[in-house]
Design an enzyme around this catalytic site. Structure first.
Site, PDB file in Angstrom:
ATOM      1  N   LEU A  84       5.433  11.304  25.284  1.00 48.99           N
ATOM      2  CA  LEU A  84       6.575  11.457  24.375  1.00 48.99           C
ATOM      3  C   LEU A  84       6.138  12.045  23.043  1.00 48.99           C
ATOM      4  O   LEU A  84       6.816  12.897  22.470  1.00 48.99           O
ATOM      5  CB  LEU A  84       7.264  10.106  24.142  1.00 48.99           C
ATOM      6  CG  LEU A  84       8.551  10.201  23.327  1.00 48.99           C
ATOM      7  CD1 LEU A  84       9.615  10.982  24.080  1.00 48.99           C
ATOM      8  CD2 LEU A  84       9.091   8.824  22.952  1.00 48.99           C
ATOM      9  N   LYS A  85       4.990  11.589  22.583  1.00 51.25           N
ATOM     10  CA  LYS A  85       4.432  12.139  21.338  1.00 51.25           C
ATOM     11  C   LYS A  85       4.300  13.653  21.463  1.00 51.25           C
ATOM     12  O   LYS A  85       4.754  14.418  20.622  1.00 51.25           O
ATOM     13  CB  LYS A  85       3.071  11.506  21.076  1.00 51.25           C
ATOM     14  CG  LYS A  85       2.317  12.123  19.920  1.00 51.25           C
ATOM     15  CD  LYS A  85       0.860  11.672  19.924  1.00 51.25           C
ATOM     16  CE  LYS A  85       0.083  12.329  18.811  1.00 51.25           C
ATOM     17  NZ  LYS A  85       0.512  11.925  17.476  1.00 51.25           N
ATOM     18  N   GLY A 117     -11.397   6.653  -3.202  1.00 46.54           N
ATOM     19  CA  GLY A 117     -12.481   6.594  -2.220  1.00 46.54           C
ATOM     20  C   GLY A 117     -12.624   7.843  -1.388  1.00 46.54           C
ATOM     21  O   GLY A 117     -13.651   8.500  -1.404  1.00 46.54           O
ATOM     22  N   SER A 118     -11.565   8.188  -0.641  1.00 48.56           N
ATOM     23  CA  SER A 118     -11.731   9.319   0.267  1.00 48.56           C
ATOM     24  C   SER A 118     -11.352  10.625  -0.413  1.00 48.56           C
ATOM     25  O   SER A 118     -10.464  10.665  -1.265  1.00 48.56           O
ATOM     26  CB  SER A 118     -10.880   9.118   1.514  1.00 48.56           C
ATOM     27  OG  SER A 118      -9.547   8.923   1.147  1.00 48.56           O
ATOM     28  N   ASP A 147     -11.534  -2.627  -0.434  1.00 47.05           N
ATOM     29  CA  ASP A 147     -10.109  -2.309  -0.271  1.00 47.05           C
ATOM     30  C   ASP A 147      -9.374  -3.408   0.479  1.00 47.05           C
ATOM     31  O   ASP A 147      -9.830  -3.845   1.533  1.00 47.05           O
ATOM     32  CB  ASP A 147      -9.956  -1.010   0.533  1.00 47.05           C
ATOM     33  CG  ASP A 147     -10.421   0.209  -0.244  1.00 47.05           C
ATOM     34  OD1 ASP A 147     -10.211   0.235  -1.469  1.00 47.05           O
ATOM     35  OD2 ASP A 147     -10.984   1.136   0.379  1.00 47.05           O
ATOM     36  N   HIS A 173      -8.539  -2.381  -4.052  1.00 44.01           N
ATOM     37  CA  HIS A 173      -7.445  -1.429  -4.080  1.00 44.01           C
ATOM     38  C   HIS A 173      -6.344  -1.894  -3.140  1.00 44.01           C
ATOM     39  O   HIS A 173      -6.605  -2.387  -2.044  1.00 44.01           O
ATOM     40  CB  HIS A 173      -7.936  -0.042  -3.649  1.00 44.01           C
ATOM     41  CG  HIS A 173      -6.817   0.882  -3.301  1.00 44.01           C
ATOM     42  ND1 HIS A 173      -5.967   1.400  -4.245  1.00 44.01           N
ATOM     43  CD2 HIS A 173      -6.372   1.355  -2.102  1.00 44.01           C
ATOM     44  CE1 HIS A 173      -5.059   2.155  -3.652  1.00 44.01           C
ATOM     45  NE2 HIS A 173      -5.283   2.137  -2.356  1.00 44.01           N
ATOM     46  N   CYS A 190      -2.298  -0.649  -1.734  1.00 43.18           N
ATOM     47  CA  CYS A 190      -1.319   0.424  -1.871  1.00 43.18           C
ATOM     48  C   CYS A 190       0.064   0.014  -1.381  1.00 43.18           C
ATOM     49  O   CYS A 190       0.448   0.314  -0.284  1.00 43.18           O
ATOM     50  CB  CYS A 190      -1.776   1.688  -1.165  1.00 43.18           C
ATOM     51  SG  CYS A 190      -2.720   1.457   0.317  1.00 43.18           S
ATOM     52  N   HIS A 226       0.854  10.950  -1.820  1.00 45.77           N
ATOM     53  CA  HIS A 226       1.556  11.184  -0.550  1.00 45.77           C
ATOM     54  C   HIS A 226       2.275  12.523  -0.537  1.00 45.77           C
ATOM     55  O   HIS A 226       2.857  12.904   0.463  1.00 45.77           O
ATOM     56  CB  HIS A 226       2.544  10.047  -0.278  1.00 45.77           C
ATOM     57  CG  HIS A 226       1.860   8.709  -0.286  1.00 45.77           C
ATOM     58  ND1 HIS A 226       1.734   7.952  -1.435  1.00 45.77           N
ATOM     59  CD2 HIS A 226       1.215   8.029   0.686  1.00 45.77           C
ATOM     60  CE1 HIS A 226       1.054   6.854  -1.146  1.00 45.77           C
ATOM     61  NE2 HIS A 226       0.728   6.884   0.122  1.00 45.77           N
ATOM     62  N   CYS A 241      -3.846   6.360  -4.301  1.00 39.91           N
ATOM     63  CA  CYS A 241      -4.478   5.998  -3.023  1.00 39.91           C
ATOM     64  C   CYS A 241      -5.559   7.028  -2.705  1.00 39.91           C
ATOM     65  O   CYS A 241      -5.801   7.934  -3.502  1.00 39.91           O
ATOM     66  CB  CYS A 241      -3.427   5.926  -1.906  1.00 39.91           C
ATOM     67  SG  CYS A 241      -4.017   5.088  -0.419  1.00 39.91           S
TER      68      CYS A 241
HETATM   69  N1  GLN Z   1     -10.818   3.788   0.223  1.00 39.80           N
HETATM   70  C1  GLN Z   1      -9.759   4.168   1.076  1.00 39.80           C
HETATM   71  C2  GLN Z   1      -9.474   5.655   0.924  1.00 39.80           C
HETATM   72  O1  GLN Z   1      -9.547   6.146  -0.142  1.00 39.80           O
HETATM   73  C3  GLN Z   1      -8.493   3.395   0.797  1.00 39.80           C
HETATM   74  C4  GLN Z   1      -7.389   3.751   1.763  1.00 39.80           C
HETATM   75  C5  GLN Z   1      -6.159   2.894   1.666  1.00 39.80           C
HETATM   76  O2  GLN Z   1      -5.884   2.301   0.660  1.00 39.80           O
HETATM   77  N2  GLN Z   1      -5.345   2.852   2.688  1.00 39.80           N
HETATM   78  O3  GLN Z   1      -9.165   6.338   1.872  1.00 39.80           O
HETATM   79 ZN    ZN Z   2      -4.273   2.963  -0.785  1.00 42.78          ZN
END
Ligand code: GLN
Ligand code: ZN
Length: 773
Positions: free
Chosen positions: A17-18, A446-447, A613, A655, A657, A708, A740
């Site tokens: 389905l995806k 972080g990422s 996190d 962290h 979110c 986002h 984030c």
């Molecule tokens: N350290 C993670 C990142 O930056 C945190 C991700 C998250 O908060 N979902 O990707």
């Molecule tokens: Zn986050």
């Protein structure tokens, strides 16, 4: 006795389905092909259930996107902004449906999607209905009838499933003030009656109304809504066999309400709340059937038949065989499709497979349990019972699961282990003189962007097309680039970028003992998105350091501080399939000790700032408010255990979110992280009010821009937001960061945005007074 199922995964065992939906959305396949893909999945799942011995097979549990959105379409709750989609553009009903789910940017229209949120305490997300005062409802879509008819044509008389009217209203959001969703019940029920009339004409026998809210905290008005809705249904269709399904919690104070509803059968989740059975049996009126949800619809473990049979026997003596139904605890959409597809033994060993059951296997469990519960058929099933006893016993006693050293260490955890040596004020002073960071320090979460290239290296490495050393070299190069680039634009606290990680939980799971993985264990998260949660099967421990080499390498490249980057114990637990043989809190403590050791090793390696996190702490909240405290106490303690093994000078960040902090702010304070970075930008710093009111004493990095979206924010916007923050939080508590991780963004927009962010910090620093609000 009847074996039935509440709902079957609709994503397809190979995620058909995806694939079909995504092809359709990108214009690469036709409407006709998409409809055919849906039909194939439905036919396969109906046939499969029939073969597994399920007597009552659900229909309308299929969905092209989400079952709540299906209901919104059925009752015509289509927000006005979508009306143009269908009227002027010659779109199909399904196009309108996808527009509501995903937004619509075509033909000169730009319409936002409906909001999405978590389905109770699962990782599934539904599309939130939008309601207005005096919201009209009308029968708009007849999917439930079409699918019932489709199954009939295949020779299967199904049990249509609808979300019950009360839960449907409580799932929605009021888009204006002055009313509550439940006030709309009188407008809504007539549409249900209309649908039932059509189903009745097709001789429907059973119909299932999912009412998960029946097991939650209810107001008096909501309770009256239940009685009203089901009395109306009974009055119009006295002969219809109705099941009301509660799940994810016990009925508790709603037992009287539930057992006095004029319905034929009541479904109980006996996996989540086995203790409710006694009381329900005491109240259940003559003639009411109980559907016993004994097979776990939320996890991947094999059912313990003797345990299930004990429940059923208890019910049998009061109800007799005719008034009992056997079922999974809830819909099976929360489990992967088929364990038989797991063929890679190096990943999921043969032994571990004998402990598990995915959706398809759970169907057979349901019908087997029925076979065992009925005296006349019991002998036929005795071998299966013996096999089951053996499997349960083998798991219970397996040396793979039990690690005495880990158990012993958890039992020795003291309050001191969960406390830093000194209170925050003292630590702050020491960290200030040690770290010498400027006012308004800048950092990221972080990422950094995981480009197609980075992901292709990992894919090749996993397929052995890239050697360990080549993979390592490429990642090191990427990390170095990220460090140089952060130095260049002048970020104060750097990150290594997380290029070596596929996912923030899987990466740790792969290195912890007690974890295993499926190859094909996909579960729908929302729409066409699926996740493959790792599986915690045994005591968790950390055989080797997990992140130290990456953090040390990154730190060796620069004079600035590089943050160590870890996922916290509650988040690791929350995003995995967990053991059902010990409390979640115990498993979390095991993970907490593993993270604690990692934190210590990072400190020893010279890392001075370490982030742990915990984005999933809030979503682990129990569904009933009276259970919150117990959960928050152990969750916060687990975080503290992971964070408290370091000296005062080492700065611990966390962290999170999400933007609703008000109701758990005490617990966030109790986590006692030196710095917390949080999502804030979409709510324009409003949520900082919670921190201000609580007088949150530690440092805070309220996200200054929304990661986002690809939009690049300007320096001025961010200065404005931080100034807003300064009006409620003292300047020397504030950090400046995005809201984030930047994993899903592109480098281009990331660079631009962070350059602006650093400029904003510089402007704010000089001179301080001038910018104060
Ligand atoms: N350290 C993670 C990142 O930056 C945190 C991700 C998250 O908060 N979902 O990707
Ligand atoms: Zn986050």
């Amino acid at each position: 006795m009847v074996a039935h199922n509440l709902g079957y995964p609709r994503i397809g065992s190979q995620r058909e389905l995806k694939k079909a939906c995504e092809l359709y959305w990108s214009g690469k396949t036709t409407y006709k092909n998409l409809l055919q893909a849906g039909r194939n999945i439905r036919q396969e799942s109906w046939t499969l259930q029939k073969q597994a011995g399920i007597d009552l097979i659900p229909s309308n549990d299929f969905s092209f996107y989400d079952q709540v959105l299906d209901m919104s379409l059925m009752v015509g709750a289509v927000p006005e902004r979508y009306h143009e989609v269908i009227i002027s553009k010659n779109n199909s009903e399904l196009d309108l449906y996808f527009a509501m789910a995903r937004g619509y940017q075509k033909d000169g229209l730009d319409i936002t999607a409906m909001e999405m949120t978590k389905w109770f305490d699962t990782n599934y997300h539904y599309i939130v209905p939008e309601f207005h005062k005096d919201q009209p409802f009308r029968l708009f879509a007849t999917k439930v009838i079409d699918e019932y008819y489709e199954a009939l044509q295949l020779g299967i008389k199904t049990k249509p499933v609808l979300i019950g009217p009360v839960s449907y209203l409580l799932l929605g959001k009021e888009k204006e003030s002055g009313f509550e969703g439940i006030d709309l019940i009188k407008n809504l029920v007539p549409v249900y009656l209309e649908i039932l009339k059509k189903l009745d004409r097709l001789n429907v026998e059973w119909i299932q109304f999912d009412e998960p809210f029946l097991a939650l905290d209810l107001t008096e008005k909501q309770k009256r809504g239940f009685t009203y809705a089901y009395s109306e249904i009974r009055r119009e269709f006295p002969h219809l066999k109705t099941i009301v399904a509660s799940y994810f919690e016990g009925l508790r104070d709603n037992i009287k309400l539930a057992t006095t509803l004029p319905v034929c059968a009541l479904h109980l989740d006996l996996v989540r709340a086995p203790e409710q059975l006694d009381e329900v049996l005491a109240y259940v009126p003559d003639k009411m059937t109980l559907s016993l949800g004994v097979v776990d619809g939320r996890n991947i473990w094999k059912n313990d038949f003797s345990k299930s049979l004990a429940h059923i026997e208890k019910a049998l003596s009061k109800l007799g065989t005719d008034r009992i139904m056997i079922a999974p605890s809830c819909s099976l959409i929360h489990t992967p499709c088929d364990l038989d597809l797991e063929k890679n033994e190096s990943q999921l060993s043969r032994e571990m497979k004998t402990w598990m059951a995915f959706a398809k296997q759970k169907l057979t469990e349901v019908s087997t349990i029925k076979g065992l519960a009925v005296p006349a058929t019991r002998p036929e099933f005795s071998t299966r019972l013996a096999e089951n006893l053996w499997a349960i016993e083998s798991r219970r006693t397996s040396s793979l699961i039990h690690n005495p050293t880990v158990k012993e260490r958890v039992s020795r955890i003291t309050d001191a282990d969960a406390s830093r040596t000194n209170p925050f004020a003292k630590r702050k002073a020491k960290q200030k003189s040690e770290l010498k960071l400027p006012l308004f320090p800048t950092t990221t979460i972080g990422s950094f962007p995981q480009t197609t290239e980075v992901r292709s290296w990992r894919a090749k490495w996993k397929k052995h097309e890239l050697t360990d050393s080549d993979y390592d070299r490429l990642l090191k190069e990427e990390t170095e680039k990220a460090i140089r680039w952060q130095e260049e634009i002048g970020i104060d606290v750097l990150v290594h970028g997380e290029f070596e990680r596929n996912d923030m939980v899987e990466y740790f799971g792969e290195q912890l003992s007690g974890y295993t993985f499926s190859s094909n264990g996909w579960v729908q998260s929302y729409g066409s998105r699926c996740v493959k949660p790792p599986i915690i099967f045994g005591d968790v421990s950390r055989p080797n350091p997990m992140t130290v080499s990456w953090s040390s390498y990154a730190q060796s490249l620069t004079d600035r501080y590089v943050k160590g980057m870890l996922t916290g114990p509650v988040t690791i637990l929350q995003w995995s399939f967990v053991r059902d043989d010990q409390p979640r809190s115990v498993t979390t403590n095991q993970i907490a000790l593993a993270i604690r050791d990692e934190v210590s090793d990072l400190e020893k390696a010279g890392i001075k700032i370490i982030q742990i996190d915990e984005p999933a702490i809030r979503e682990g909240l129990p569904l009933r408010k009276s259970d919150w405290k117990t959960y928050l106490d152990w969750a916060v303690k687990a975080f503290r255990i992971s964070a408290s093994g370091v000296k005062d000078e080492t700065q611990i960040h966390t962290h999170m979110c999400y933007s609703e902090f008000n109701d758990i702010i005490d617990s966030i304070g109790a986590m006692d992280a030196d710095v917390i970075t949080i999502e804030c930008s979409r709510s324009q710093m409003e949520l900082l009010d919670a921190f201000a009111e609580f007088k949150y004493p530690n440092d805070i990095g309220p996200g200054v821009y929304d990661i986002h979206s690809p939009r690049v924010p300007s320096k001025d916007e961010m200065v404005y937001l931080i100034n807003k923050a300064r009006s409620v939080v003292p300047a020397d508590q504030l950090w400046i960061n995005p809201d984030c991780g930047l994993k899903t963004r592109h480098w281009d927009e990331t660079r631009k945005a962070l350059i602006e962010m650093v400029k904003a910090a510089h402007e704010l620093r000089s001179p301080v007074e001038e910018n104060a609000v």
